[in-house]
Motif scaffolding. Structure first.
Motif, short mmCIF file in Angstrom:
data_model
loop_
_atom_site.label_atom_id
_atom_site.label_comp_id
_atom_site.label_asym_id
_atom_site.label_seq_id
_atom_site.Cartn_x
_atom_site.Cartn_y
_atom_site.Cartn_z
N LEU A 288 -2.20 -5.61 -6.51
CA LEU A 288 -1.48 -4.43 -6.04
C LEU A 288 -0.72 -3.73 -7.15
N GLU B 71 0.83 -1.21 0.00
CA GLU B 71 0.00 0.00 0.00
C GLU B 71 0.86 1.26 0.00
N ASP C 97 0.95 -10.97 -7.74
CA ASP C 97 0.69 -9.68 -7.09
C ASP C 97 -0.05 -8.71 -8.02
#
Length: 431
Positions: free
Chosen positions: A87, A42, A84
């Motif tokens: 993200l 994040e 991933d």
């Protein structure tokens, strides 16, 4: 608005037709925000959302590594499959929120891997990194088959990142990393198809460019970051670099970024190992003389990173047609909205300066770590802290990374390949 603003605000159309909104780029800085499993976080999303408002027409990510066994720093992100993807998409989307291009920079560290992260790094030849106080182990020479596999890995990573939404790809062939090691006669002593003369030394880079282009197609911009020289005796010099530039132009890349130096000679850290010519120092850019030479040789769009601090210096280089885009790195670690202020005329110069300890051998590292911790503050949703002493930021840096480093060492002790590489155990389905 100042007289320099229109030059900075010009749009730029790349050879493949892609259009940049202005002539300012956030150059790559290694964010070191990856998690324990080498995945984006994040923090990347928050940081690039902040830079999306910077006003820069182009944002280039820091190192995204192509091989899970080879990271150059604690906190690097590795992309070798789609585990991933969630993200990665959010990272790319955050950077594009206000219309900027967001390009992913692909890299492999080669021999420049700290001993705490890899017990046996690889390189073109078994030439150790000098003058680094034992930080790096002597590398193992790559086999012919391994070199071919790495070419494929660069292409695979590029394809994944484009599917995730990154609008372009930059191949990192500078700063003494693996591709740069292949290019330099000081680090490539091979006599096979990948070394022995300048044509074979650059083959690794050219094959990667071709493989990546085949994977991402002609519509997606493809850039290369290249040293003007590595500033090492017997190494990659400006004459050989110029020949590589011609070969890259023949391959049809869309933009060339010019930099210089290696870990052994840290010109790219803003502390050049060789004296900077008075003309270049006066005009801010560290590698401007080389850019002028290349401009006479090829018609490639040029991005120059290193030293730009004022709108006058940038406008002078662009207005004289020596470069097309100015790269700003450290200034955007301290002043994330600087391009916007330069473009609207409310700012004419960056306030960034070197943050050193006054110890020559440590100054490059202390400056780099100081600016890295500023990125971390923005990734945490905070503003940069310009008043922090370098000693405090160094303590912050090492305290934050200590658990990560310990994790890598313990995992490496428990599960390694024959070369001491750390093996990731998380399943590919996890995002």
């Amino acid at each position: 608005m100042t007289g320099t603003t229109p030059l900075l605000a010009r749009t730029l159309t790349l050879p493949n037709g892609a259009r940049m909104g202005n002539r300012l780029a956030k150059a790559a800085m290694s964010e070191c925000l990856g998690d324990l499993d080498l995945a984006p976080t994040e923090g990347h999303v928050r940081l690039y959302r902040r830079w999306a408002r910077s006003g820069a027409g182009l944002l280039i990510t820091g190192n995204i590594m192509v091989e899970r066994t080879a990271i150059g720093e604690v906190g690097n992100v590795v992309v070798d499959d789609e585990r991933d993807m969630g993200l990665l998409r959010r990272w790319a989307s955050a950077g594009k929120e206000h219309g900027a291009h967001v390009w992913a920079q692909l890299n492999h560290p080669g021999r420049q891997i700290p001993v705490t992260l890899n017990a046996r790094p690889v390189a073109p030849s078994e030439i150790p990194v000098a003058n680094t106080a034992g930080l790096f182990r002597s590398p193992r020479e790559l086999t012919h088959g391994e070199v071919e596999t790495l070419v494929t890995k660069f292409a695979t990573t590029a394809g994944i990142l484009v599917r995730a939404g990154f609008t372009g790809i930059e191949i990192h062939a500078a700063h003494g990393y693996l591709i740069s090691q292949f290019l330099s006669p000081a680090t490539n002593r091979r006599t096979d198809a990948w070394g022995g003369d300048r044509d074979r030394r650059r083959r690794f880079l050219i094959e990667i460019v071709r493989a990546v282009r085949s994977e991402i197609g002609e519509v997606v911009p493809l850039a290369v970051k290249l040293n003007s020289a590595d500033f090492q005796r017997g190494g990659f010099d400006q004459f050989e670099s110029a020949a590589v530039v011609s070969a890259l132009a023949d391959e049809g890349i869309d933009l060339l970024e010019i930099s210089g130096g290696t870990y052994e000679s840290t010109a790219f850290m803003g502390l050049p190992a060789e004296p900077v010519k008075a003309s270049s120092e006066e005009r801010e850019a560290y590698f401007l003389d080389f850019a002028q030479r290349i401009r006479q040789q090829v018609s490639l769009p040029l991005l120059l990173t290193g030293g730009f601090r004022t709108t006058t210096g940038i406008a002078d280089a662009i207005g004289s047609d020596e470069i097309d885009v100015a790269g700003l790195a450290r200034p955007l670690a301290l002043e994330p909205d600087l391009p916007a202020r330069m473009l609207d005329g409310t700012s004419t110069a960056s306030t960034v300066r070197h943050r050193t300890l006054g110890i020559r051998r440590l100054d490059g590292a202390s400056d780099l770590l100081w600016h890295t911790t500023q990125l971390w503050r923005m990734a945490d949703g905070k503003d940069p802290a310009p008043g922090r002493h370098p000693l405090i930021t160094m303590a912050h840096y090492f305290s934050r990374l200590a658990p990560y480093t310990l994790h890598r060492i313990v995992r490496g002790t428990r599960s390694t390949s024959r070369d001491g590489y750390v093996v990731r155990t998380r399943g590919p389905a996890e995002h």
